[in-house]
Motif scaffolding. Structure first.
Motif, PDB file in Angstrom:
ATOM      1  N   PRO A   1       0.786  -1.229   0.000  1.00 52.04           N
ATOM      2  CA  PRO A   1       0.000   0.000   0.000  1.00 52.04           C
ATOM      3  C   PRO A   1       0.816   1.277   0.000  1.00 52.04           C
ATOM      4  CG  PRO A   1       0.030  -0.959   2.196  1.00 52.04           C
ATOM      5  CD  PRO A   1       0.722  -1.938   1.286  1.00 52.04           C
ATOM      6  N   PHE A   2       2.092   1.203   0.315  1.00 52.24           N
ATOM      7  CA  PHE A   2       2.957   2.388   0.268  1.00 52.24           C
ATOM      8  C   PHE A   2       4.389   1.921   0.089  1.00 52.24           C
ATOM      9  CE2 PHE A   2       2.308   1.313   4.754  1.00 52.24           C
ATOM     10  CZ  PHE A   2       3.610   1.214   5.222  1.00 52.24           C
ATOM     11  N   GLY A   3       5.281   2.862  -0.167  1.00 53.47           N
ATOM     12  CA  GLY A   3       6.677   2.525  -0.423  1.00 53.47           C
ATOM     13  C   GLY A   3       7.086   2.982  -1.813  1.00 53.47           C
ATOM     14  N   VAL A   4       8.177   2.424  -2.319  1.00 57.21           N
ATOM     15  CA  VAL A   4       8.693   2.843  -3.617  1.00 57.21           C
ATOM     16  C   VAL A   4       8.083   1.990  -4.728  1.00 57.21           C
ATOM     17  CG1 VAL A   4      10.863   3.620  -2.600  1.00 57.21           C
ATOM     18  CG2 VAL A   4      10.694   1.296  -3.508  1.00 57.21           C
ATOM     19  N   ARG A   5       8.175   2.522  -5.932  1.00 59.64           N
ATOM     20  CA  ARG A   5       7.586   1.818  -7.073  1.00 59.64           C
ATOM     21  C   ARG A   5       8.290   0.490  -7.327  1.00 59.64           C
ATOM     22  NH1 ARG A   5       8.488   1.841 -12.519  1.00 59.64           N
ATOM     23  NH2 ARG A   5      10.155   3.376 -12.279  1.00 59.64           N
TER      24      ARG A   5
ATOM     25  N   ARG B   1      18.549  -0.279   0.293  1.00 64.93           N
ATOM     26  CA  ARG B   1      18.286  -0.747   1.649  1.00 64.93           C
ATOM     27  C   ARG B   1      17.162   0.048   2.304  1.00 64.93           C
ATOM     28  NH1 ARG B   1      23.744  -1.243   0.875  1.00 64.93           N
ATOM     29  NH2 ARG B   1      24.685  -3.250   1.403  1.00 64.93           N
ATOM     30  N   ALA B   2      17.147   1.358   2.067  1.00 65.99           N
ATOM     31  CA  ALA B   2      16.089   2.187   2.636  1.00 65.99           C
ATOM     32  C   ALA B   2      14.722   1.748   2.113  1.00 65.99           C
ATOM     33  CB  ALA B   2      16.339   3.656   2.321  1.00 65.99           C
TER      34      ALA B   2
ATOM     35  N   VAL C   1      11.393   0.324   4.290  1.00 60.58           N
ATOM     36  CA  VAL C   1      10.029   0.844   4.174  1.00 60.58           C
ATOM     37  C   VAL C   1       9.082  -0.256   3.716  1.00 60.58           C
ATOM     38  CG1 VAL C   1       8.551   2.482   2.948  1.00 60.58           C
ATOM     39  CG2 VAL C   1      10.803   3.204   3.773  1.00 60.58           C
ATOM     40  N   ALA C   2       9.548  -1.072   2.779  1.00 62.46           N
ATOM     41  CA  ALA C   2       8.705  -2.145   2.247  1.00 62.46           C
ATOM     42  C   ALA C   2       8.352  -3.169   3.311  1.00 62.46           C
ATOM     43  CB  ALA C   2       9.400  -2.823   1.073  1.00 62.46           C
TER      44      ALA C   2
ATOM     45  N   GLU D   1      12.580 -10.044  -0.119  1.00 64.46           N
ATOM     46  CA  GLU D   1      11.756 -10.613   0.946  1.00 64.46           C
ATOM     47  C   GLU D   1      11.570  -9.663   2.138  1.00 64.46           C
ATOM     48  OE1 GLU D   1      12.887 -15.271  -0.020  1.00 64.46           O
ATOM     49  OE2 GLU D   1      13.613 -14.383   1.829  1.00 64.46           O
ATOM     50  N   PRO D   2      11.151  -8.412   1.891  1.00 62.75           N
ATOM     51  CA  PRO D   2      11.005  -7.468   3.004  1.00 62.75           C
ATOM     52  C   PRO D   2       9.970  -7.933   4.019  1.00 62.75           C
ATOM     53  CG  PRO D   2       9.928  -6.637   1.025  1.00 62.75           C
ATOM     54  CD  PRO D   2      10.724  -7.833   0.612  1.00 62.75           C
TER      55      PRO D   2
END
Length: 244
Positions: free
Chosen positions: A42-46, A51-52, A56-57, A87-88
């Motif tokens: 639902p949020f995070g980078v495309r 690592r950042a 977030v993922a 595998e976040p």
């Protein structure tokens, strides 16, 4: 069987790609008919490449899982696949979920090591190389067991132009074989479905990380005993209920 296929990236095009490649893989792999429910973080980078972004993922993955697998969803799942090679949040998800959770990297690495004593992980994006080397080292796999290779185009670039990436992936795979790899894993959501096209150009087994996760999910696995959590401040309502 009902499986949740969660894309840890926020690009819906990658989710659609994963869903299409999964539908094609099920009969190709001889797997039983199943319901696969695709979902997007639902949020995070495309598309995760740092690592950042992985950090977030991990939060986004737990949020999505709480909404899909928690009490708010009356229909259950038999397994969850985190469809992102990094595998976040996978270990955290296993603390919280009452069903087995599978990742694309760990399942494909295990499948490759069953075929050869030294394997290669091939992915898109140079920044993923040191991250995946760390991923392997944490699991006790040094370069004597797992070589990590990357090509310049990122996974989302490869997903948009798979035809243009086949020769590049095959060249990198052959170089890994020359360095001693006896099997190659194509890792990443954007590379899903390309292994059958790359394999004839390489000469050793080339595994698709999505295929491996699907096979592992069908075989099933143990559920990690759930760990009690302290109350959570902020976050989604569904995720806070998991921490209540």
């Amino acid at each position: 069987m009902r499986i949740l296929l969660l894309n840890g990236n926020t690009d819906p095009a990658i989710t659609e790609l994963l869903a299409a490649r999964t539908a094609a893989a099920i009969p190709r792999l001889g797997l039983p008919a199943m319901e696969v429910v695709p979902a997007t973080a639902p949020f995070g980078v495309r598309y995760i490449s740092t690592r950042a972004a992985v950090a977030v993922a991990g939060h986004a993955v737990l949020t999505a899982l709480a909404e899909h697998v928690g009490a708010d969803n009356p229909r259950g799942y038999d397994a969850v696949i985190i469809a992102c090679f990094g595998e976040p949040g996978i270990e955290a998800a296993r603390e919280l979920l009452p069903v087995p959770v599978f990742g694309m990297a760990e399942t494909s690495i295990a499948a490759a090591l069953a075929l050869a004593p030294r394997v290669a992980l091939l992915t898109g994006g140079a920044l993923w190389v040191p991250m995946l080397e760390e991923f392997c080292l944490i699991r006790g796999l040094g370069p004597d067991r797992a070589l990590v290779r990357g090509v310049a185009p990122t996974g989302d670039m490869i997903a948009r132009d798979p035809d243009g990436a086949i020769a590049l992936l095959a060249e990198a795979a052959r170089a890994a074989v020359a360095d001693g790899a006896g099997a190659v894993v194509l890792g990443g959501a954007g590379l899903a479905g390309l292994a059958p096209r790359v394999a004839p150009l390489v000469g050793v087994p080339v595994l698709d990380s999505l295929d491996c996760a699907l096979v592992a999910a069908v075989r099933g696995g143990a559920v990690t005993p759930r760990v009690g959590q302290a109350p959570m401040l902020g976050g989604s309502d569904a995720l806070r209920r998991w921490f209540a």
